[in-house]
Write an enzyme that holds these catalytic residues in place. Structure first.
Site, PDB file in Angstrom:
ATOM      1  CG  HIS A 375      -2.124  -0.849   1.077  1.00  0.00           C
ATOM      2  ND1 HIS A 375      -3.304  -0.397   0.514  1.00  0.00           N
ATOM      3  CD2 HIS A 375      -2.336  -2.133   1.393  1.00  0.00           C
ATOM      4  CE1 HIS A 375      -4.190  -1.372   0.514  1.00  0.00           C
ATOM      5  NE2 HIS A 375      -3.624  -2.460   1.042  1.00  0.00           N
ATOM      6  CE  LYS A 568      -7.252  13.855  -0.005  1.00  0.00           C
ATOM      7  NZ  LYS A 568      -7.144  12.820  -1.012  1.00  0.00           N
ATOM      8  NE  ARG A 569      -5.420   9.950  10.022  1.00  0.00           N
ATOM      9  CZ  ARG A 569      -5.209   9.048  10.971  1.00  0.00           C
ATOM     10  NH1 ARG A 569      -6.034   8.032  11.115  1.00  0.00           N
ATOM     11  NH2 ARG A 569      -4.199   9.169  11.812  1.00  0.00           N
ATOM     12  CE  LYS A 574      -3.607  10.667   3.061  1.00  0.00           C
ATOM     13  NZ  LYS A 574      -4.363  10.053   1.944  1.00  0.00           N
ATOM     14  CB  THR A 679     -10.401   4.992  -2.268  1.00  0.00           C
ATOM     15  OG1 THR A 679     -10.205   5.289  -0.892  1.00  0.00           O
ATOM     16  CG2 THR A 679      -9.623   3.764  -2.662  1.00  0.00           C
ATOM     17  CE  LYS A 683     -14.664   5.738  -0.855  1.00  0.00           C
ATOM     18  NZ  LYS A 683     -14.007   5.454   0.399  1.00  0.00           N
TER      19      LYS A 683
HETATM   20  N1  PLP Z   1     -11.143   8.283   5.643  1.00  0.00           N
HETATM   21  C1  PLP Z   1     -12.442   8.070   5.441  1.00  0.00           C
HETATM   22  C2  PLP Z   1     -13.401   8.207   6.583  1.00  0.00           C
HETATM   23  C3  PLP Z   1     -12.914   7.735   4.184  1.00  0.00           C
HETATM   24  O1  PLP Z   1     -14.224   7.500   3.983  1.00  0.00           O
HETATM   25  C4  PLP Z   1     -11.999   7.650   3.118  1.00  0.00           C
HETATM   26  C5  PLP Z   1     -12.545   7.352   1.825  1.00  0.00           C
HETATM   27  O2  PLP Z   1     -12.029   7.118   0.831  1.00  0.00           O
HETATM   28  C6  PLP Z   1     -10.626   7.861   3.365  1.00  0.00           C
HETATM   29  C7  PLP Z   1     -10.244   8.189   4.641  1.00  0.00           C
HETATM   30  C8  PLP Z   1      -9.568   7.766   2.293  1.00  0.00           C
HETATM   31  O3  PLP Z   1      -9.398   9.005   1.666  1.00  0.00           O
HETATM   32  P1  PLP Z   1      -8.216   9.311   0.641  1.00  0.00           P
HETATM   33  O4  PLP Z   1      -8.355   8.350  -0.486  1.00  0.00           O
HETATM   34  O5  PLP Z   1      -8.503  10.716   0.211  1.00  0.00           O
HETATM   35  O6  PLP Z   1      -6.944   9.199   1.394  1.00  0.00           O
END
Ligand code: PLP
Length: 835
Positions: A375, A568-569, A574, A679, A683
């Site tokens: 990952h 996102k985190r 990021k 991901t 969405k």
């Molecule tokens: N955190 C939550 C609560 C999510 O629903 C998602 C969905 O993809 C993520 C993190 C991952 O986000 P990213 O792909 O922007 O890192």
């Protein structure tokens, strides 16, 4: 048939009394009232929304468990190959809404609850998120479970039943404060299986003895035993009776609540302490995303979970009485990242020490059973464990790891005779000052396939961190499965009106099972009424989010503004810092304008959300700066609606379901080459928002699918990152002049004590700008300019959104699961009709 397993004399009574699932409003209401009055011991006079939620969930849980039973029986009788998905994280979110939609009875529940005096939306909101994950990795596991069940694959998830999931985030005076997430007060979605428990051993020592055949065998003795107890969570497929299982392990002291011997001897405190120490293993989820910290308890968690799961898998296999060599024909185990890598060692141990197989025969079985998903390429996220710690906790496993390494290195020596450096580079044991076990290398050596999660990422692992292994095994061992998301939760559930509108143009809800059917939308782009409805739904979703923002922060935002979202985190890679620096630049530009010029500008709401790991100081500074900027900008009367800056606290799955449908543009702006896939990018696009992003992770494939006119790409490419970093360190590093002005403004104290943000500025100005914030700043700001211009032409904007959604079929997690099924697991679905 399934019934044949029940002895003849009793069969009739069982068949006569089969539990009938409710199928209509009256049946549903009867179940709800029954649960309110008996299970919950309440009555209609004190049934509040929480009780209504509980009873509704119990009614659906009963339904799921009867389907679950039939699914398990069917799969056992067919004796098909099963997939086991081992993941330390499952970020499930809420279950009720999903269960109602997947079994096709949400309307029934809605009407029934209405008659009983409740609104279904209010009832759904009572559920606590199951937040057993940090972010993308855990949410991917949850989407995969939905797809596995929906596609009728015989599959189980295995994880840990943390008493505390990811912490709840509160924002106090602009700072993140962590609050424990105790979520198990009332959880109707799990079934404790007190009869399914496994003793797990830790510590101790290894003795060599001779067995009856005169063979030397290793015996792992002594140490301590902790008990693993299974909790099962039913996973309903969409529009199919297949209901799979997620088995989560909980730890408790072996031999009951506490040690009676000690208790009777008057040593009460120590008997309770043993119990508490055992329970600590499954107590908390580690809150780091893309960072490993090498804590002993974490290694204990990993072994505890892996050993319990393998015991369970092996027990199930042994019931079939097949020969061991058939194990890989019946069992596929997927390792979600390196966290479950000890499973490789544990299976080898079971086969040679417990079952008495020869090393080579056992190793053949092991390597044909496992697949490993990588990952990340971030060095700080790659798992390594000190040899001494493994030796102490798992002495037999360390011996086996050494043997695996020995045989592996012997092969390398033969294949690459004069390359001593190769041996050093690929050894599972890193010969550093503190010797370390490299878990990713162990995972590669012990698996038959290794996959990355987006094309760029899968290419990068082959050319960087795993380059030598491609030479050793050849390129075929390494593959790509681009991530995906389940359209059931992320479109149908989160955005029901859009789902309905799409269904009206794509021949009904079939598209939820075959997402490529979305392409029919393209024929309707010219339809003015369709575009109007589309825009109207987006607006309604923005109104819903605006209301949430008002309730959560007290700030009023205008839903007619452009909603610009990054959730996102929080992580330097990021680059939320790039975003907030950009927001400050926009603010300064607006402030410098004459009022009449300012009036012509497009109003924007910049929305942030996400948790910082509690020990990640820089990420916490970023959160603080976002809030500090919001505090100034949001009350600046010169600016008014032209710019609002919002930080939404406690971003989680249920909030994501409100946020994703409401974006006009969302930000996926990681430094090129650092985000494995992402991901949430998928969405947002699936919900009819456009994205601004770097050429990184799945953004690249999204661009290829939807067309480059429908995405706002900017910034340096992955292939140039290394040279740029080198130049920062060894050449002269000039900071972008606009970014310099932003820094000057922060240092003037416009957003509070400048000292608070010193490290963020220092990272760019003085410490090599590792994440290329300055290099990408100009391109980022120019691209935002383009976003503004583009948004002004609403007709064209909506056309871009519809075109993008129409071309998102590839990103369903159903496609991922079919790829894993064919290329890695070699398993087939077990189709079934709903009777
Ligand atoms: N955190 C939550 C609560 C999510 O629903 C998602 C969905 O993809 C993520 C993190 C991952 O986000 P990213 O792909 O922007 O890192």
């Amino acid at each position: 048939s399934v019934e044949a397993s029940i002895p003849e004399p009793q069969r009739e009574a069982w068949q006569r009394n089969q539990v009938a699932n409710f199928a209509n409003k009256d049946g549903f209401e009867r179940e709800v009232v029954r649960h309110v009055e008996t299970t919950l011991a309440r009555s209609m006079f004190n049934c509040d929304e929480v009780a209504a939620y509980s009873a509704t969930s119990l009614a659906f849980r009963d339904r799921l468990i009867t389907d679950w039973n039939k699914t398990q029986q069917r799969q056992t009788f067919r004796d098909t190959k099963r997939v086991y998905y081992l993941s330390l994280e499952f970020l499930m979110g809420r279950a009720l809404d999903n269960a109602m939609l997947n079994v096709g009875l949400k309307d029934v529940a809605k009407d029934g609850l209405n008659e009983l005096g409740f609104r279904i939306e209010d009832v759904i909101k009572q559920e606590h998120d199951a937040a057993l994950g940090n972010g993308g990795l855990g949410r991917l596991a949850a989407c995969f479970l939905d797809s596995l069940a929906s596609l009728n694959y015989p599959a189980w998830g295995y994880g840990l039943r943390y008493r505390y999931g990811i912490f709840k985030q509160e924002i106090i005076d602009g700072y993140q404060v962590e609050v424990p997430d105790y979520w198990l007060d009332f959880n109707p979605w799990e079934f404790p299986r007190h009869d399914v428990n496994v003793d797990i051993q830790f510590f101790g020592h290894v003795n060599k003895t001779t067995n009856a055949d005169g063979k030397t065998v290793s015996v792992w003795e002594g140490g301590e035993i902790v008990q693993a107890v299974a909790y099962d969570v039913p996973i309903p497929g969409y529009d199919t009776p297949t209901t799979n299982n997620l088995r989560l392990w909980s730890s408790k002291a072996s031999g009951g609540e506490f040690d009676f011997q000690k208790f009777n001897n008057g040593d009460y405190e120590s008997s309770v302490a043993d119990q508490q120490r055992a329970e600590t293993i499954s107590a908390v989820l580690y809150p780091n995303d893309n960072l490993e910290r090498g804590k002993e308890l974490r290694l204990k968690q990993q072994y505890f979970w892996v050993a319990a799961s393998l015991y369970d898998i092996v027990r199930r296999f042994k019931k079939s009485k097949r020969a061991w060599r058939e194990f890989p024909e019946q069992v596929a185990i997927q390792l979600n990242d390196t966290h479950p890598t000890l499973a490789i060692v544990e299976l080898q141990r079971i086969l040679i020490d417990v079952e008495g197989l020869e090393w080579d025969a056992a190793w053949d079985i092991v390597t044909n059973t496992f697949g490993y998903t990588n990952h990340t390429v971030l060095p700080e996220a790659l798992e390594k464990w000190p040899v001494g710690l493994v030796q102490h906790l798992l002495p037999r496993h360390l011996q086996i790891i050494y043997d695996i390494n020995l045989y592996f290195l012997q092969k390398i020596e033969k294949a690459f005779p004069n390359d001593r450096d190769m041996l050093r580079r690929v050894s599972i044991i890193e010969e550093s000052q503190i010797k370390m076990v490299r878990m990713a290398f162990l995972a590669i050596v012990g698996s038959h396939k290794v996959n990355g999660v987006a094309e760029l990422h899968s290419d990068l692992i082959k050319t960087t961190i795993f380059k030598d292994f491609v030479q050793i095994y050849g390129p075929d061992k390494f593959t790509n499965v681009t991530n995906g998301i389940t359209p059931r939760r992320w479109l149908h559930q989160a955005n029901p009106r859009l789902s309905e509108l799409i269904a009206s143009k794509c021949g009904g809800l079939e598209f939820l099972k075959d997402l490529t059917l979305l392409n029919k939308l393209e024929q309707h782009i010219g339809d003015k009424e369709f575009r109007r409805e589309w825009a109207e739904i987006k607006y309604a979703n923005k109104v819903r989010l605006a209301k949430h923002i008002k309730d959560a922060t007290g700030v009023t935002v205008n839903p007619a503004s452009l909603f610009d979202i990054q959730v996102k985190r929080i992580h330097e890679y990021k680059r939320q810092q790039l975003n907030i620096f950009g927001v400050i630049h926009r603010y300064l530009t607006l402030k410098a304008m004459k009022p009449e010029e300012r009036k012509k500008q497009l109003p924007r709401v910049s929305i942030f959300g996400g948790k910082a790991a509690p020990g990640y100081w820089m990420a916490k500074q970023i959160i603080h700066l976002i809030n500090a900027v919001g505090a100034v900008v949001n009350k600046d009367e010169d600016i008014g609606d032209l710019l609002k800056v919002i930080f939404l606290e406690d971003y989680n799955v249920s909030k994501a379901e409100i946020i994703c449908p409401a974006s006009d543009i969302s930000e996926h702006i990681s430094t090129a080459g650092t985000e494995a896939s992402g991901t949430s990018n998928m969405k947002f696009v699936l919900n009819g928002g456009l994205i601004i992003g770097t050429c990184d992770g799945a953004n690249i494939e999204i661009t290829r699918e939807i067309g480059e006119n429908n995405i706002f790409l900017f910034g340096n490419l992955a292939e140039d990152v290394e040279d740029l970093r080198h130049a920062h360190t060894y050449g002269s590093h000039t900071i972008d002049s606009d970014l310099d002005k932003v820094f000057d403004e922060i240092e003037k104290g416009t957003f509070g004590t400048p000292h608070d943000f010193g490290a963020m500025i220092g990272a760019v100005r003085n410490h090599g700008d590792y994440y290329l914030v300055s290099d990408d700043f100009h391109s980022y700001m120019e691209t935002h300019q383009l976003v503004d211009e583009s948004y002004r032409n609403q007709d064209e904007w909506i056309a871009k959104c519809i075109t993008s959604v129409a071309r998102m079929g590839f990103f369903t997690s159903d496609r991922c699961i079919n790829e894993y099924g064919e290329e890695i697991w070699n398993v087939e679905p077990l189709p079934v009709e709903r009777n």
